[in-house]
Design an enzyme around this catalytic site. Structure first.
Site, PDB file in Angstrom:
ATOM      1  N   CYS A  93       0.838  -1.213   0.000  1.00  0.00           N
ATOM      2  CA  CYS A  93       0.000   0.000   0.000  1.00  0.00           C
ATOM      3  C   CYS A  93       0.870   1.259   0.000  1.00  0.00           C
ATOM      4  CB  CYS A  93      -0.919  -0.026   1.224  1.00  0.00           C
ATOM      5  SG  CYS A  93      -1.808   1.501   1.528  1.00  0.00           S
ATOM      6  N   CYS A 109      -0.094   3.955   2.564  1.00  0.00           N
ATOM      7  CA  CYS A 109       0.304   3.524   3.916  1.00  0.00           C
ATOM      8  C   CYS A 109       1.735   3.967   4.216  1.00  0.00           C
ATOM      9  CB  CYS A 109       0.213   2.009   4.050  1.00  0.00           C
ATOM     10  SG  CYS A 109      -1.450   1.324   3.875  1.00  0.00           S
TER      11      CYS A 109
END
Length: 317
Positions: A84, A87
């Site tokens: 991700c 993230c």
């Protein structure tokens, strides 16, 4: 963004007085710097709780430990995955914010690929998702990578909710000896030392505008306000006025300020609680607000404040 709920906080440099040390501003909720190991004699102080680190990984096997920890300090959960991109943008922001808060909150990181049951528990549809646990209860915070100022604002709101829930402990990493903290708002303290109350008050107001949950600034502003109100008072004239008209709200306010500045805490609270019962409308509200300000000056965990706050609630309701 989902906002956190408001449920699961002697001598002055300008005017020497006996009693309360108005020039000092306590740390968060009266907490002192937590230490461990040799500095703490092998034991944590009452206001501290030991944690593995301020930022640590959590798994399905260790998640219950995080829930238990949330009864002492708010636990922020960062749900992420290695693939991700957002993230990876958010992670260093969260790390910085948590480090700056000095143990008032901890950050638990959950790899959702390795811990799908935690993802299901929080009903996470996309990552990064950031939630918190306060006294065992989940608190939604936000989804997606957010700019740092916005993240700090959300953390401030979380700490306000925790303070309202009576959470006052500081997390201390295992085996760490905490250094003596830098004094909060040194510009305000320097102004106090110079007797410049107006500048000190302005510094605290700006700090609160930027971070409404800044307990040091709240306490500092309340104490400076007391000094400002009492610096030009004639004590004898004030007490004569209060004696001549016990129902006078202005006289009671001035006299209570002098009582508190002189260290007569119970007398100050009792005077205002008494006049509260004989006042109404705007005057009653003025007395209530002044009591709350004086509670800040003394400290919310002080037994005299706890007792007076209970009397205030009974008088109002």
């Amino acid at each position: 963004m989902t906002q956190p709920p408001q449920h699961p906080d002697p001598q002055s440099p300008a005017q020497p007085q006996q009693g309360l040390d108005l020039s000092a501003v306590r740390t968060q909720h009266g907490a002192t710097a937590p230490t461990t190991g040799d500095a703490a004699g092998g034991a944590l102080p009452d206001n501290a709780v030991e944690v593995p680190a301020l930022v640590f990984d959590v798994t399905e096997e260790t998640f219950n430990d995080v829930v238990q920890l949330s009864s002492d300090v708010p636990v922020v959960i960062d749900l992420w995955a290695d693939w991700c991109g957002p993230c990876k943008q958010l992670s260093p922001v969260l790390d910085r914010v948590v480090a700056d808060l000095g143990g008032r909150v901890v950050l638990a990181k959950v790899d959702v690929d390795a811990n799908p049951r935690i993802q299901q528990m929080f009903q996470v549809q996309s990552i990064p998702t950031v939630v918190a646990i306060v006294q065992g209860q989940p608190v939604p915070l936000f989804q997606g990578a957010q700019p740092e100022p916005q993240v700090r604002q959300v953390f401030d709101q979380l700490l306000q909710a925790a303070a309202q829930a009576g959470m006052t402990k500081i997390a201390v990493p295992r085996g760490q000896t905490a250094a003596e903290p830098e004094p909060a708002h040194p510009e305000a303290l320097a102004a106090l030392e110079a007797g410049d109350l107006d500048t000190a008050a302005e510094v605290y107001r700006k700090a609160l505008a930027e971070a409404p949950a800044d307990e040091d600034a709240k306490v500092g502003l309340a104490r400076v306000g007391l000094l400002q109100r009492t610096r030009d008072l004639d004590p004898q004239a004030v007490r004569d006025a209060a004696a001549a008209d016990p129902r006078s709200v202005p006289a009671a306010l001035d006299c209570a300020d002098l009582d508190l500045a002189g260290g007569h805490v119970d007398d100050a609270f009792s005077r205002l609680l008494t006049v509260l019962t004989t006042s109404a409308g705007e005057e009653k509200e003025t007395v209530r607000v002044r009591l709350l300000e004086l509670f800040e000056v003394v400290g919310g965990t002080d037994p005299r404040v706890v007792k007076a706050r209970a009397r205030l609630m009974r008088a109002l309701f």
